[in-house]
Enzyme design. Structure first.
Site, mmCIF file in Angstrom:
data_model
loop_
_atom_site.group_PDB
_atom_site.id
_atom_site.type_symbol
_atom_site.label_atom_id
_atom_site.label_comp_id
_atom_site.label_asym_id
_atom_site.label_seq_id
_atom_site.Cartn_x
_atom_site.Cartn_y
_atom_site.Cartn_z
ATOM 1 N N CYS A 72 1.147 6.144 3.105
ATOM 2 C CA CYS A 72 0.208 5.739 3.733
ATOM 3 C C CYS A 72 0.027 4.265 4.543
ATOM 4 C CB CYS A 72 -1.376 5.965 3.519
ATOM 5 S SG CYS A 72 -1.591 4.875 1.696
ATOM 6 N N HIS A 361 -5.700 4.076 -0.307
ATOM 7 C CA HIS A 361 -5.281 4.780 0.984
ATOM 8 C C HIS A 361 -5.570 3.838 1.726
ATOM 9 C CE1 HIS A 361 -4.211 7.997 3.609
ATOM 10 N NE2 HIS A 361 -5.280 7.948 4.249
ATOM 11 N N ASN A 383 -5.911 8.034 11.139
ATOM 12 C CA ASN A 383 -5.100 8.365 9.950
ATOM 13 C C ASN A 383 -4.001 8.776 10.101
ATOM 14 O OD1 ASN A 383 -5.161 8.717 7.084
ATOM 15 N ND2 ASN A 383 -7.098 9.996 7.204
#
Length: 438
Positions: A72, A361, A383
């Site tokens: 991520c 994250h 995202n």
């Protein structure tokens, strides 16, 4: 154990009577017997306020998908860099190869691991430094600084130059195998060090073995390629013989050092810089943070969005999340009442200190909605979980959630106040592997 408090028959009887004395609890138990906790706790009227409309919004180009990997942080950084290529080349869409950067991330982490093993070789294996090192010897995780280190050292390439493989997209199966090998190598390096022998030659042999394995898993990284594309005006372009470094320098630029890593760690003194030696991937670079208050962090994020640029950020993504619909918000989930009246009251500092919250994250802020007095009330998030999740890959979080669970933003140094820029000049305070800022 002495002076313990066991669950006795009498205590168990009182607990059972306490449950039976509240009929509502049995109703809740029946309701949840075939309903997920998240669904039962969801508050649609609260979530309805989190509209996907924002007074400040930065256009972005496409949703990425890290798939079954912990990249991520890498995708968050690539999302910022990608927009530069899109604008410079007048493209409708573009993607940077995550496989290319991930290959060198793993290779650098292997080398960093060997460096750390030798650094702590005089400590016993059960010392906290070595226990932490050996437990997470080759993780997928990382942070902005690590992505910048990789890009500056190895450059970047378009996604089609080094496409994803099943192994770059899903690392769980093979990563444990390489970790097994690294721990075995660690024991050998420690033994050589204890015997006073030179470890350099054997260490290079170990790296060769790991390099070979990574080439098999990811494919061999390209040395040069032709950058060919047709822009939005139907104009054809060809840049033959580009290396990853020249592509990076030509289409991304060399100003990534102009961004600063801003964190809000309320369990650490504010307005100080901190560093994470051996915590990154490239051994010659350390991760460095400037710790500020949440008010300061939020103001910097808003300022960068207003300037027309998105904001890579990191958070604790697990609490109060509806992944399918794309919400993050405490008021949209009533877990306490659904579980019989549980109450929750830890501060952000207490959550960090107890490891209830971790920076787990990284994503990309691309919008914020400001009220009439300029106060944020919700944020738009790009995202890297693909278009099937959230609202075609985009999420929205409330201001309340942002302030509770956001821990890091990446912003341009030019947006900092004079006082904040002066803070950056302080010698950073080293933090251990297990620090809550890690």
């Amino acid at each position: 154990m002495k002076d313990v408090s066991p669950i006795t028959a009498g205590l168990l009887d009182r607990l059972e009577q306490g449950y039976e004395g509240n009929p509502q609890l049995n109703v809740l138990s029946n309701a949840l017997s075939d309903t997920t906790l998240t669904s039962a706790a969801f508050v649609p009227s609260a979530a309805a306020r989190l509209r996907m409309d924002f007074s400040v919004e930065v256009p972005t180009t496409g949703i990425t998908n890290q798939k079954q990997s912990g990249r991520c942080w890498m995708f968050s950084a690539m999302n910022l860099v990608r927009e530069r290529v899109v604008q410079k080349c007048n493209l409708g869409d573009f993607a940077i190869s995550g496989a290319y950067l991930a290959f060198y991330d793993k290779l650098e982490k292997c080398n960093n691991f060997f460096e750390s093993v030798l650094h702590y070789a005089d400590l016993p294996l059960d010392a906290r430094e070595n226990v932490t090192l050996l437990r997470r010897c080759l993780t997928d995780g990382g942070q902005w600084d690590m992505a910048v280190s990789l890009m500056k050292k190895y450059g970047v390439v378009p996604s089609w130059v080094m496409p994803e493989t099943v192994h770059s997209s899903g690392t769980a199966e093979w990563n444990s195998i390489l970790c097994h090998k690294l721990r075995e190598d660690a024991l050998e390096l420690r033994c050589l060090h204890t015997q006073g022998q030179d470890t350099a030659a054997r260490r290079e042999e170990m790296l060769q073995e790991l390099y070979n394995a990574l080439c098999i898993l990811y494919g061999r990284p390209p040395k040069a390629f032709d950058f060919v594309y047709t822009d939005k005006d139907k104009q054809y372009h060809c840049y033959p013989g580009m290396t990853p470094k020249t592509f990076f320098e030509t289409f991304v630029g060399d100003d990534l050092d102009e961004y600063v890593n801003i964190v809000c760690g309320p369990d650490h003194p504010y307005h100080r810089t901190y560093s994470q030696p051996f915590m990154g991937n490239v051994v010659e670079d350390d991760i460095v943070y400037l710790n500020v208050t949440m008010d300061e962090l939020e103001a910097l994020a808003v300022a960068q969005l207003k300037s027309g640029e998105g904001v890579p950020f990191a958070c604790d993504c697990h609490p109060f999340r509806e992944r399918a619909a794309g919400y993050w918000d405490q008021d949209s989930f009533q877990y306490g009442p659904v579980l019989g009246g549980l109450t929750f009251g830890m501060t952000a500092a207490e959550r960090l200190q107890t490891r209830d919250s971790t920076m787990n994250h990284a994503m990309f802020l691309c919008g914020v909605n400001l009220t009439e007095d300029g106060t944020p009330d919700r944020w738009k998030i790009e995202n890297s979980w693909g278009e099937a999740n959230g609202q075609k890959g985009y999420y929205v979080c409330s201001e309340k959630w942002f302030r509770a669970y956001t821990m890091q933003v990446i912003v341009r140094k030019s947006l900092l106040t004079e006082e904040q820029r002066a803070m950056l000049a302080q010698p950073p305070i080293p933090t251990p592997y297990w620090d809550t800022l890690a």
